[in-house]
Motif scaffolding. Structure first.
Motif, PDB file in Angstrom:
ATOM      1  N   ARG A   1      59.480 -84.348  17.383  1.00 54.29           N
ATOM      2  CA  ARG A   1      59.049 -83.018  17.748  1.00 54.29           C
ATOM      3  C   ARG A   1      57.661 -83.244  18.585  1.00 54.29           C
ATOM      4  N   TRP A   2      57.514 -82.470  19.539  1.00 48.50           N
ATOM      5  CA  TRP A   2      56.375 -82.319  20.320  1.00 48.50           C
ATOM      6  C   TRP A   2      55.700 -81.239  19.575  1.00 48.50           C
TER       7      TRP A   2
ATOM      8  N   TYR B   1      47.941 -82.535  22.033  1.00 46.97           N
ATOM      9  CA  TYR B   1      49.503 -82.322  21.886  1.00 46.97           C
ATOM     10  C   TYR B   1      49.899 -83.670  21.934  1.00 46.97           C
ATOM     11  N   ARG B   2      50.974 -83.718  21.035  1.00 44.11           N
ATOM     12  CA  ARG B   2      51.423 -85.139  20.933  1.00 44.11           C
ATOM     13  C   ARG B   2      53.075 -85.041  20.440  1.00 44.11           C
ATOM     14  N   HIS B   3      53.599 -86.246  20.430  1.00 45.49           N
ATOM     15  CA  HIS B   3      54.870 -86.343  20.020  1.00 45.49           C
ATOM     16  C   HIS B   3      54.805 -87.253  18.618  1.00 45.49           C
ATOM     17  N   ARG B   4      55.549 -86.511  17.633  1.00 41.93           N
ATOM     18  CA  ARG B   4      55.743 -87.208  16.487  1.00 41.93           C
ATOM     19  C   ARG B   4      57.209 -87.818  16.342  1.00 41.93           C
TER      20      ARG B   4
ATOM     21  N   THR C   1      49.235 -86.998  24.002  1.00 41.05           N
ATOM     22  CA  THR C   1      49.342 -86.794  25.541  1.00 41.05           C
ATOM     23  C   THR C   1      48.258 -86.005  26.187  1.00 41.05           C
TER      24      THR C   1
END
Length: 182
Positions: free
Chosen positions: A67-68, A59-62, A140
């Protein structure tokens, strides 16, 4: 109809991405400068599953899209590195899990009209946890997600990353349907 190329010039280049202007003739249109994005390294994505039917996701942010979302482990093969070995290395670096077996699922051109972005999508099984993720900037959190939840994530738009979406969808669809049934 095939386009004819008369030349190309590089507009920008780095070890990660290059932008070129190709002088091409498009049948029925004429001669134009066409932007081409080239990637010097081979790209890999890996669907990681376990014997309980779960998928290993990050799970990550770009920051580019703001966007997550959920993604599969992915990365680049170094020059001369076998893409399957690169996929296994990326899984371990990004998740802390070492694959036991890595098999090619499919290959595809992600943006054939403007780029040479060619992906190798793999399936990894038999993973053993060997450490915590080595690159904390990759995600994350890392989780084993049940298959039904992965389908919900895909349908709900929570897997927005194109390579992850393609690899998971291929695994859940054509890959499964092409296997002999017990």
């Amino acid at each position: 109809m095939e386009w004819e190329t008369f030349g190309r010039r590089q507009v920008y280049g780095s070890p990660w991405v290059e932008v070129w202007l190709d002088d091409v003739e498009v049948p029925g249109v004429g001669r134009i400068d066409h932007h081409v994005v080239r990637y010097p390294k081979k790209s890999t994505t890996t669907v990681v599953t376990d014997d309980q039917g779960r998928f290993l996701l990050l799970y990550r942010h770009r920051f580019i899209t703001g966007r997550w979302g959920w993604e599969v482990p992915a990365g680049w093969a170094e020059p001369g590195e076998d893409p399957a070995a690169a996929a296994a290395r990326e899984v371990e670096e990004e998740t802390g899990w070492r694959p036991g077996r890595v098999e090619l699922l499919t290959e595809y051109d992600a943006m054939a009209g403007i780029s040479n972005a060619h992906f190798h999508a793999y399936h990894a099984t038999g993973c053993t946890q060997v450490s915590e993720p080595q690159d904390v900037s990759e995600s994350t959190r890392v989780e084993w997600v049940p298959e039904a939840d992965v389908v919900d994530l895909l349908v709900g738009g929570e897997v927005a990353d194109g390579p992850s979406h393609a690899a998971l969808s291929y695994y859940l669809g054509p890959h499964r349907l092409s296997r002999p049934r017990p």
